[in-house]
Design a protein around this motif. Structure first.
Motif, short mmCIF file in Angstrom:
data_model
loop_
_atom_site.label_atom_id
_atom_site.label_comp_id
_atom_site.label_asym_id
_atom_site.label_seq_id
_atom_site.Cartn_x
_atom_site.Cartn_y
_atom_site.Cartn_z
N THR A 13 -6.81 1.07 25.59
CA THR A 13 -5.45 0.86 26.07
C THR A 13 -5.05 -0.61 26.10
N GLU A 14 -5.97 -1.50 25.81
CA GLU A 14 -5.69 -2.93 25.93
C GLU A 14 -4.99 -3.47 24.69
N GLU A 15 -4.14 -4.46 24.94
CA GLU A 15 -3.53 -5.21 23.86
C GLU A 15 -3.83 -6.68 24.08
N TYR A 16 -4.12 -7.36 22.98
CA TYR A 16 -4.51 -8.77 23.04
C TYR A 16 -3.41 -9.62 22.42
N LEU A 17 -3.00 -10.63 23.16
CA LEU A 17 -1.96 -11.55 22.72
C LEU A 17 -2.61 -12.89 22.37
N TYR A 18 -2.46 -13.30 21.12
CA TYR A 18 -3.07 -14.53 20.64
C TYR A 18 -2.00 -15.58 20.41
N LEU A 19 -2.21 -16.76 21.01
CA LEU A 19 -1.25 -17.86 20.94
C LEU A 19 -1.94 -19.13 20.47
N VAL B 116 -5.84 -10.57 12.45
CA VAL B 116 -5.04 -11.68 12.99
C VAL B 116 -5.26 -12.95 12.17
N GLN B 117 -6.44 -13.11 11.61
CA GLN B 117 -6.71 -14.28 10.78
C GLN B 117 -5.83 -14.32 9.55
N ASN B 118 -5.21 -13.20 9.23
CA ASN B 118 -4.33 -13.12 8.07
C ASN B 118 -2.85 -13.29 8.44
N CYS B 119 -2.57 -13.65 9.68
CA CYS B 119 -1.19 -13.74 10.15
C CYS B 119 -0.93 -15.06 10.85
N CYS B 120 0.36 -15.42 10.91
CA CYS B 120 0.77 -16.54 11.75
C CYS B 120 0.81 -16.06 13.20
N LEU B 121 0.47 -16.96 14.10
CA LEU B 121 0.58 -16.67 15.53
C LEU B 121 1.96 -17.09 16.02
N PRO B 122 2.44 -16.47 17.11
CA PRO B 122 1.76 -15.53 17.99
C PRO B 122 1.57 -14.16 17.35
N ALA B 123 0.57 -13.44 17.87
CA ALA B 123 0.29 -12.10 17.37
C ALA B 123 -0.25 -11.24 18.50
N VAL B 124 0.06 -9.95 18.43
CA VAL B 124 -0.44 -8.97 19.39
C VAL B 124 -1.21 -7.92 18.61
N VAL B 125 -2.39 -7.57 19.10
CA VAL B 125 -3.23 -6.59 18.40
C VAL B 125 -3.60 -5.47 19.35
N GLU B 126 -3.48 -4.25 18.85
CA GLU B 126 -3.95 -3.07 19.58
C GLU B 126 -5.37 -2.74 19.11
#
Length: 614
Positions: free
Chosen positions: A9-15, A83-93
């Motif tokens: 159920t967790e989501e991680y927000l990377y900044l 996420v390494q393939n995206c620009c931040l910020p990013a949210v991952v389920e």
């Protein structure tokens, strides 16, 4: 990720985190995201600051981070692969196969999740604006989203870095925002509100302007404003504040006097900006506030005489502070608001740096003759004719009856007739990709929608990694549901504008990327030196943008003007079976010529391209 225990159920927000200057976290995207988390009082995300360099100093972070949000600092190597393939910020389920990337997408998701966690906070959901469209349009096609999401944060970052100089240049984007705040507001009930404003003005004589009521608005927003007569405020302020305060006994609507009802549209006064997008406080205000705050701090310290150039921006800055919850969120994030003097408003002169010259070419071509035939004749005289490559295997088809049901586009919520046409389109795209792909290849389905192409490819090519990129959340959620039913393990889902996907890949695919989106896909593939297979649509939406100008190829540029090329684009959409055969033929020819220009442009950059009509 190392050191963090996950559950489903967790989501991680990377900044991103690079550095900080005087309480400002860089990049500003991170400051904006943390400010929104604080404003929404949202604690449902596991927040990770990602160091962008080995020497990033984190010792003073506690002074500028919201204390009610638990934050972990990690290195870029600890990011999930998607996420390494995206620009931040990013949210991952979890389990790291569905990612949302880019500032606007992430902020909209935070708002929605904060509301889902506590539905009683309806004011949170109203940040998304009318029909939940605030910052929904991608930055590639929306100048407003681009201004809020990209150009203002980046330009102010550069301004802050240069502020050590005696006279740093004012960012052009700030001038654009000041001009934007001077423009009349358009809302869905525009006519009704303008008539109410006319009635108010006639009752009070000339009446004060919105800028003159800046100080009154502050008093109204505070709880001590109960004794103030709301009728003394401008209509814009009354409308804006009515959504931000609780009204126990809403006033009953009154029928307007006859002379107000009969007033023509040209006699109605324009509505003035209260907040960034118009009358209502939205997500855009929360995006801009940290950026503009840090800009004004430098202005007040080093360029105080230039503050008078931004009266509307200063008035907006003061007004936003008085929105309930904003000061609390700012305090948590270490933002100390400025107290600005009331500035006189002046007319905004057109600044040479942001004067609009778009479309000038359309009115400066004396040799232009309307219609597609003269344009096609002009091309033929230069040896450019309609020419399609033959399909290498026109009878090839997938055996849809043998494939699992979830692979079929019929599972993507569409009619049987449309699903059949979609299957025919998929036959051609899948044929090309499956005959070109090699084991281990990475395939990207741009503008993937419900995943009709990507899911078929992931099922047919289990040794390849397939990534679906789509800006519309619901479409991507449907695609993931179909993928889960199939048990696919070689597929990723990324909700983002395509320019926020930074990963390497071998083949790019796009089925029905509308208008200039096809050109964006091709450009993305060329920059990565990847093969591309596209099936364009909505040629009528093709137009010059900040990144592309048409015609694209040198061969077409030497022959056609922009307006002549647009004629081809407009007629290229006229290929429907309901149209007369001759008109459909012209549409088909125009379609071919538009795509031939795209093909020539790619060939000029080292590609070999074929154009098929199927």
């Amino acid at each position: 990720m190392k050191g963090i225990k996950k559950n489903l159920t967790e989501e991680y927000l990377y900044l991103d985190f690079s550095h900080q200057i005087e309480g400002c976290i860089f990049p500003l995207h991170t400051s904006v995201t943390l400010f929104l988390l604080s404003y929404c009082d949202c604690k449902i995300f596991k927040v990770c600051l990602v160091l962008t360099g080995e020497s990033a100093d984190t010792s003073l972070l506690k002074n500028v981070l919201s204390q009610h949000v638990e934050i972990q600092i990690i290195s870029r190597q600890e990011l999930p692969l998607i996420v390494q393939n995206c620009c931040l910020p990013a949210v991952v389920e979890s389990p790291d196969s569905f990612c949302r990337a880019g500032l606007a997408v992430v902020l909209r998701h935070i708002v929605q999740r904060a509301y889902d966690a506590e539905p009683s906070k309806k004011g949170i959901l109203e940040l998304l604006g009318f029909k939940k469209t605030c910052l929904k349009a991608c930055a590639e096609v929306s100048q407003w989203t681009r201004l809020c999401e990209l150009t203002i944060p980046l330009s102010i970052e550069n301004f802050l870095k240069e502020s050590c100089d005696q006279h740093p240049a004012i960012p052009t984007e700030i001038l654009q925002l000041e001009k934007k705040l001077s423009e009349p507001v358009r809302v869905h009930n525009d006519d009704k509100l303008r008539r109410q404003k006319l009635k108010q003005q006639k009752a009070a004589g000339a009446g004060p302007t919105l800028a003159q009521e800046k100080l009154k608005s502050q008093a109204h927003m505070q709880e001590t404003s109960e004794d103030q007569d709301p009728s003394s405020q401008s209509l814009e302020l009354q409308v804006a504040f009515s959504k931000l305060t609780v009204q126990e006994h809403p006033a009953a609507p009154n029928r307007e006097p006859a002379h107000i009802r009969r007033a023509g549209a040209c006699a109605l006064p324009p509505l003035e900006h209260v907040f960034a997008e118009g009358l209502y406080f939205t997500l855009a205000d929360l995006v801009l506030l940290p950026c503009i705050h840090h800009f004004l701090v430098v202005i007040c310290k080093k360029l105080s005489k230039r503050l008078v150039e931004f009266p509307l921006l200063a008035a907006w800055y003061q007004r936003v502070q008085e929105v309930p919850g904003v000061k609390t969120a700012a305090s948590r994030c270490g933002i100390q608001f400025l107290h600005l003097p009331e500035l006189p408003t002046t007319s905004i002169e057109q600044h040479p740096k942001f004067s609009e010259a778009a479309g000038a070419e359309e009115h400066s071509d004396p040799s232009f003759i309307g219609g597609p035939r003269p344009t096609m004749t002009k091309l033929m005289e230069k040896g450019i004719e309609v020419m399609f490559s033959p399909h290498p295997c026109p009878a090839w088809t997938l055996d849809w009856n043998r494939l699992p049901a979830a692979v079929s586009p019929k599972e993507g919520k569409m009619s049987s007739d449309r699903a059949l046409r979609k299957q025919q389109q998929l036959n051609n795209l899948v044929y090309v990709v499956t005959h070109q792909a090699r084991p281990g290849d990475r395939i990207v389905d741009f503008c993937s929608g419900g995943g009709h192409v990507g899911i078929v490819l992931a099922h047919m090519l289990p040794s390849c990694q397939v990534t679906l990129i789509e800006n519309k959340e619901l479409s991507l959620i449907r695609a993931k549901k179909r993928s889960d039913e199939l048990g696919l393990s070689n597929i990723w889902f990324i909700q983002a504008n395509m320019e926020y996907f930074t990963g390497m890949f071998n083949i790019g695919v796009a089925l029905h990327a509308c208008g200039v989106a096809t050109d964006m896909v091709i450009e993305h593939c060329i920059k990565t030196r990847a093969s591309f297979v596209t099936c364009p649509c909505c040629y009528g939406f093709v137009q010059n943008t900040s990144k592309f100008s048409f015609p694209k190829s040198e061969q077409f540029k030497k022959t056609l003007s922009y307006k002549e090329h647009m004629i081809l684009c407009r007629f290229a959409d006229q290929t429907a079976v309901q149209l007369p055969p001759q008109r459909r033929l012209i549409g088909k020819q125009c379609m071919c010529l538009v795509d031939l220009d795209r093909a020539r442009a790619a060939e000029e950059r080292g590609y070999s391209v074929q154009v098929w009509f199927i």
